[in-house]
Design an enzyme around this catalytic site. Sequence first.
Site, PDB file in Angstrom:
ATOM      1  N   HIS A  10       3.416   1.334  -2.760  1.00 31.01           N
ATOM      2  CA  HIS A  10       4.073   1.640  -1.476  1.00 31.01           C
ATOM      3  C   HIS A  10       5.284   2.569  -1.659  1.00 31.01           C
ATOM      4  O   HIS A  10       5.347   3.292  -2.638  1.00 31.01           O
ATOM      5  CB  HIS A  10       4.422   0.339  -0.748  1.00 31.01           C
ATOM      6  CG  HIS A  10       3.272  -0.615  -0.742  1.00 31.01           C
ATOM      7  ND1 HIS A  10       2.203  -0.504   0.117  1.00 31.01           N
ATOM      8  CD2 HIS A  10       2.973  -1.669  -1.563  1.00 31.01           C
ATOM      9  CE1 HIS A  10       1.317  -1.460  -0.131  1.00 31.01           C
ATOM     10  NE2 HIS A  10       1.749  -2.187  -1.158  1.00 31.01           N
ATOM     11  N   GLU A  24       8.251  -5.315   0.216  1.00 33.23           N
ATOM     12  CA  GLU A  24       7.479  -5.191  -1.029  1.00 33.23           C
ATOM     13  C   GLU A  24       7.865  -3.933  -1.802  1.00 33.23           C
ATOM     14  O   GLU A  24       8.008  -3.960  -3.031  1.00 33.23           O
ATOM     15  CB  GLU A  24       5.974  -5.166  -0.714  1.00 33.23           C
ATOM     16  CG  GLU A  24       5.106  -5.043  -1.961  1.00 33.23           C
ATOM     17  CD  GLU A  24       3.619  -4.907  -1.650  1.00 33.23           C
ATOM     18  OE1 GLU A  24       3.247  -4.981  -0.468  1.00 33.23           O
ATOM     19  OE2 GLU A  24       2.842  -4.712  -2.605  1.00 33.23           O
ATOM     20  N   HIS A  79       2.466  -4.724  -7.459  1.00 36.03           N
ATOM     21  CA  HIS A  79       2.508  -5.068  -6.034  1.00 36.03           C
ATOM     22  C   HIS A  79       3.016  -6.496  -5.838  1.00 36.03           C
ATOM     23  O   HIS A  79       3.079  -7.279  -6.795  1.00 36.03           O
ATOM     24  CB  HIS A  79       1.100  -4.973  -5.421  1.00 36.03           C
ATOM     25  CG  HIS A  79       0.640  -3.564  -5.226  1.00 36.03           C
ATOM     26  ND1 HIS A  79       0.623  -2.953  -4.004  1.00 36.03           N
ATOM     27  CD2 HIS A  79       0.214  -2.644  -6.131  1.00 36.03           C
ATOM     28  CE1 HIS A  79       0.195  -1.706  -4.142  1.00 36.03           C
ATOM     29  NE2 HIS A  79      -0.068  -1.491  -5.431  1.00 36.03           N
ATOM     30  N   GLU A 145      -0.304  -8.671  -8.630  1.00 32.92           N
ATOM     31  CA  GLU A 145       0.226  -9.113  -7.325  1.00 32.92           C
ATOM     32  C   GLU A 145       1.271 -10.185  -7.615  1.00 32.92           C
ATOM     33  O   GLU A 145       0.950 -11.341  -7.892  1.00 32.92           O
ATOM     34  CB  GLU A 145      -0.898  -9.658  -6.443  1.00 32.92           C
ATOM     35  CG  GLU A 145      -1.883  -8.602  -5.953  1.00 32.92           C
ATOM     36  CD  GLU A 145      -1.367  -7.785  -4.758  1.00 32.92           C
ATOM     37  OE1 GLU A 145      -0.188  -7.934  -4.366  1.00 32.92           O
ATOM     38  OE2 GLU A 145      -2.161  -7.001  -4.211  1.00 32.92           O
TER      39      GLU A 145
HETATM   40 ZN   LIG Z   1       1.006  -3.834  -2.087  1.00 29.25          ZN
END
Ligand SMILES: [Zn+2]
Length: 242
Positions: A10, A24, A79, A145
């Site tokens: 992102h 995030e 992430h 993640e």
């Molecule tokens: Zn992400």
Amino acid sequence: MPIVWIDPGHGGRDSGATGNGLLEKDVVLALSVAIKRKLEAEYDGVQVLMSRDRDVFLELSERTNAANRSGADILVSIHCNAGGGNGGFESFRYTSVSSTTVNLHDALHAEIMKALAPFNVIDRGVKSQNLHMLRESRMPAVLTENLFIDVASDANKLKNPDVINALVNGHVNGIARHLGLTRKGGTPQMDKANVIAYGKEIQNGLIINNTVYVPLRALAEASGDRVAWDNQTKTATVTKPQ
Ligand SMILES: [Zn+2]
């Protein structure tokens, strides 16, 4: 010199997951910068390149094009998760991958869960999925993640500097383990190796920086070869018996 590509997810107008006062894009940038710093500070001969080192928007194709052009040896995309539930840590590789990618994935996942052990984080497992960053990267690629932004108990952990440190250490240790990196000024990574040669067990095998070393005479003689040692020139000569 191995090149590691770190891809903080992102950025810019794409915040990624949001919740509990966290974005995030900010969490993953902080993690990524810290992973680069620690890897380069503590290990010899490794270079870390990043998709972004600030709050800027990048298309997924820009990320993989740049990584593929760089000649990077491995790629790790960082992430945080969302979607509620009980939270936890999980990691992904592409749906069909080389054994090198499986090795990278296993090393990363295991080292991250080990580093997170004091913090009661749920292990959601090692998974495979058809994701752009994993499919389009030409080098072994894994996506982590790092807990759930929208699960309050996970978000609280992401606000704890000790948990951030654990996530950084886990990534660094997993990458170093996979690449067989040597700690600066330290001893090489060493472990015992079990070696069976021609049906015989060879004693005193060692793994040093991902390479197996065994006593030459024991190995050669196990196959019926002869070893001559010249102490003056420090030369071992292995020959077939006449
Ligand atoms: Zn992400």
